[in-house]
Enzyme design. Structure first.
Site, PDB file in Angstrom:
ATOM      1  N   ILE A 241       0.877  -1.103   0.065  1.00 37.81           N
ATOM      2  CA  ILE A 241      -0.198  -0.083  -0.024  1.00 37.81           C
ATOM      3  C   ILE A 241       0.931   1.356  -0.030  1.00 37.81           C
ATOM      4  CG2 ILE A 241      -1.553   1.496   1.388  1.00 37.81           C
ATOM      5  CD1 ILE A 241      -2.916  -1.047  -0.235  1.00 37.81           C
TER       6      ILE A 241
ATOM      7  N   SER B 116     -10.836  11.995  10.912  1.00 34.81           N
ATOM      8  CA  SER B 116      -9.775  13.049  10.748  1.00 34.81           C
ATOM      9  C   SER B 116      -8.425  12.637  11.303  1.00 34.81           C
ATOM     10  CB  SER B 116     -10.472  14.175  11.521  1.00 34.81           C
ATOM     11  OG  SER B 116     -10.330  14.073  12.781  1.00 34.81           O
ATOM     12  N   GLY B 117      -8.259  11.136  11.019  1.00 33.40           N
ATOM     13  CA  GLY B 117      -7.071  10.574  11.423  1.00 33.40           C
ATOM     14  C   GLY B 117      -6.125  11.215  10.334  1.00 33.40           C
ATOM     15  N   ALA B 118      -4.939  10.572  10.393  1.00 32.38           N
ATOM     16  CA  ALA B 118      -3.801  10.969   9.228  1.00 32.38           C
ATOM     17  C   ALA B 118      -4.293  10.852   7.986  1.00 32.38           C
ATOM     18  CB  ALA B 118      -2.577  10.216   9.564  1.00 32.38           C
ATOM     19  N   ILE B 119      -4.912   9.982   7.593  1.00 33.54           N
ATOM     20  CA  ILE B 119      -5.339   9.665   6.176  1.00 33.54           C
ATOM     21  C   ILE B 119      -6.334  10.679   5.820  1.00 33.54           C
ATOM     22  CG2 ILE B 119      -6.331   7.942   4.336  1.00 33.54           C
ATOM     23  CD1 ILE B 119      -4.540   5.794   5.952  1.00 33.54           C
ATOM     24  N   GLY B 120      -7.283  11.113   6.707  1.00 29.77           N
ATOM     25  CA  GLY B 120      -8.658  11.756   6.349  1.00 29.77           C
ATOM     26  C   GLY B 120      -8.076  13.118   6.155  1.00 29.77           C
TER      27      GLY B 120
ATOM     28  N   ALA C 118       4.452   2.556   8.080  1.00 30.34           N
ATOM     29  CA  ALA C 118       5.333   2.319   7.032  1.00 30.34           C
ATOM     30  C   ALA C 118       6.553   1.965   7.751  1.00 30.34           C
ATOM     31  CB  ALA C 118       5.443   3.056   5.680  1.00 30.34           C
TER      32      ALA C 118
ATOM     33  N   HIS D  21      21.856  28.322  12.919  1.00 28.11           N
ATOM     34  CA  HIS D  21      21.015  29.713  12.593  1.00 28.11           C
ATOM     35  C   HIS D  21      21.182  29.900  10.870  1.00 28.11           C
ATOM     36  CE1 HIS D  21      19.268  33.439  13.311  1.00 28.11           C
ATOM     37  NE2 HIS D  21      19.965  33.984  12.597  1.00 28.11           N
TER      38      HIS D  21
END
Ligand SMILES: Cc1cc2nc3c(=O)[nH]c(=O)nc-3n(C[C@H](O)[C@H](O)[C@H](O)COP(=O)(O)OP(=O)(O)OC[C@H]3O[C@@H](n4cnc5c(N)ncnc54)[C@H](O)[C@@H]3O)c2cc1C
Length: 466
Positions: A42, A182-186, A319, A445
């Site tokens: 995937i 609304s997890g990471a994928i959504g 992954a 910096h």
């Protein structure tokens, strides 16, 4: 050894499986991998990589939008989503080819077939033409991943209601999209489509978006999404959907009302479920936990010689967690000295929204719930010179330390390229850094990473630039 007898067989060639196979071959084990669909799993085909390729297009859209502050007038911009999709598919197939070459280079035997256990050390592999053969090994690693979970009231039809696959290859940009989950994928898809010019509604049944993230981070990202024009509904559930004249009528129940939101497309992104069925695992007596294969810290199942890694072996479904498990599992099989078990507190999480989110370790809420006394540091990117120069001032760095020992318990970042910077805290955490030791580190910096240093100093009441 015959052509069908191996030391190690891996089922599934995602970032868990192909990494396990390569490492096993490197260690001198005769190795085979069985993959039914696509090398790379995937991640390379329908997940991590193609989404990031699309998100790079969304970032360009944002740069064009804000080009004025750098003196550029962008008179008119044409956008062809098909070209962006082509870019995404090209990147994906390039990497998939690379996996094929790596497996070949390492002399891993590849079976393009579906695998099923017919005995503890024996698999039946069936190719697309239905041709079957038996292969065996004393060590078999299940790395079959996970697939999109579905809700009965939001049936994915691939046309009006998408899973992540359809969202990766749209024929055209929908005018409006409602994302469920609304997890990471959504959240990544919501952010992508919003940035490309689609009107997005993001709905989650949880009280906060990004439910696994620190509450302060989630609230901040929600505000950013809303400022970009996205509608965000938390504590809200999609009760049912109806297709009316080609549009999707979504009945969404919030704490105060049930409203009907009409959109062109819906994306169902409510999570994943493991590919642990139809593998013959039940007959072997393998134990499961909520459908995921139950494993110990070395990825061993309860049946000697059978192992599971990656998404199929449980959360977090990431992954890099899959690849890490792959290496430790195989090294343990090969008897490598000093193999370390997976420490789940050391797994960073990255969410490639706009702005990005990255974290590692405990959230403030979890640290407090565990009864820990903490020192919390926070530094806004608004006060960072490089962020101002880039015109990327949204975000902050939050660090959480144990008050007694000074140990870094968690780090939470929102903002430009924080997914690249979290690794600094990952190394620090692995090396058991404290606030005192991190305060001694010299940060270059002008960089965004100075905000990480300032956050540490802030936890010690010593921040310089706020
Ligand atoms: C849209 C999306 C975006 C994502 N973005 C990220 C990200 O940015 N970062 C991140 O870390 N993670 C991300 N993920 C999650 C990541 O893709 C997974 O955690 C990762 O792919 C899991 O790897 P795996 O090796 O366990 O399984 P997979 O990658 O799912 O691979 C499993 C393989 O096994 C094969 N297989 C299954 N059953 C059989 C069988 N019986 N015989 C033979 N082969 C079989 C499948 O065809 C598949 O190729 C994302 C996921 C999605 C869906």
């Amino acid at each position: 050894m015959s052509d069908t007898q191996f030391d190690v067989i891996v089922i599934g060639a995602g970032p868990g499986g192909y990494v396990a196979a390569i490492r096993a071959a490197q260690l001198g084990l005769k190795t085979a991998i069985v993959e039914e669909k696509h090398l790379g799993g995937i991640c390379l085909n329908w997940g991590c990589i193609p989404t990031k390729a699309l998100l790079s297009g969304a970032a360009v859209a944002q740069q064009l939008k804000h080009a004025g502050q750098f003196g550029f007038t962008v008179a008119s911009v044409d956008f062809d989503i098909q070209q962006l999709v082509q870019h995404s598919r090209k990147v994906s197939s390039q990497l998939v080819q690379g996996i094929g070459q790596l497996l070949k280079k390492n002399q891993v035997t590849v079976f393009t077939a579906r695998a099923q256990f017919i005995g503890k050390e024996q698999l039946e592999v069936t190719d697309v033409d239905g041709k079957k053969q038996q292969i065996s090994a004393p060590h078999i690693i299940v790395a079959t991943g996970a697939k999109a979970a579905n809700l009965a009231q939001i049936p994915v039809d691939g046309q009006h209601v998408w899973s992540y696959k359809e969202a990766l290859i749209p024929e055209e940009l929908p005018k409006s999209l409602l994302v469920v989950g609304s997890g990471a994928i959504g959240s990544e898809f919501a952010s992508l489509y919003q940035d490309l010019g689609c009107q997005v509604t993001l709905v989650d049944i949880a009280k906060q978006i990004l439910p696994s993230e620190d509450l302060e981070v989630a609230k901040y990202v929600q505000k950013q999404f809303e400022q970009q024009g996205m509608q965000v509904l938390t504590d809200a559930a999609v009760q049912k959907i109806e297709i009316v004249q080609g549009q999707v009528h979504c009945h969404v129940e919030t704490s105060s009302e049930v409203k009907v939101i009409i959109v062109d497309k819906v994306l169902s992104a409510i999570g994943v479920r493991p590919n642990s069925q139809n593998l013959g695992l039940e007959a072997l007596g393998i134990e499961f936990e909520n459908g995921f294969i139950k494993v110990d810290q070395w990825c061993k199942t309860n049946v000697v010689g059978v192992y599971a890694i990656g998404d199929v072996a449980g959360a977090p479904c990431l992954a890099h967690k899959a690849s890490h498990e792959a290496i430790l599992c195989v090294e343990k099989i090969a008897g490598v000295a000093n193999v370390h078990a997976l420490d789940r507190t050391q797994i960073p999480g990255c969410i490639f929204t706009h702005p990005q989110v990255a974290s590692i370790g405990l959230t403030e809420q979890k640290a407090k719930a565990a009864g820990l006394n903490v020192n919390i540091g926070k530094f806004p990117l608004q006060a960072n010179g490089k962020a101002l120069a880039l015109g990327e001032t949204a975000g902050f760095v939050k660090t959480i330390f144990d008050q007694k020992t000074g140990e870094l318990l968690g780090a939470h970042m929102v903002g430009h390229e924080v997914t690249e910077h979290i690794q600094g805290f990952a190394i620090a955490k692995y090396l058991e850094a404290t606030d005192e030791s991190l305060a001694q580190v010299i940060f270059p910096h002008p960089t965004l990473s100075e905000a990480m240093h300032e956050s540490v100093l802030s936890a010690m009441q010593r921040a310089i630039h706020i």
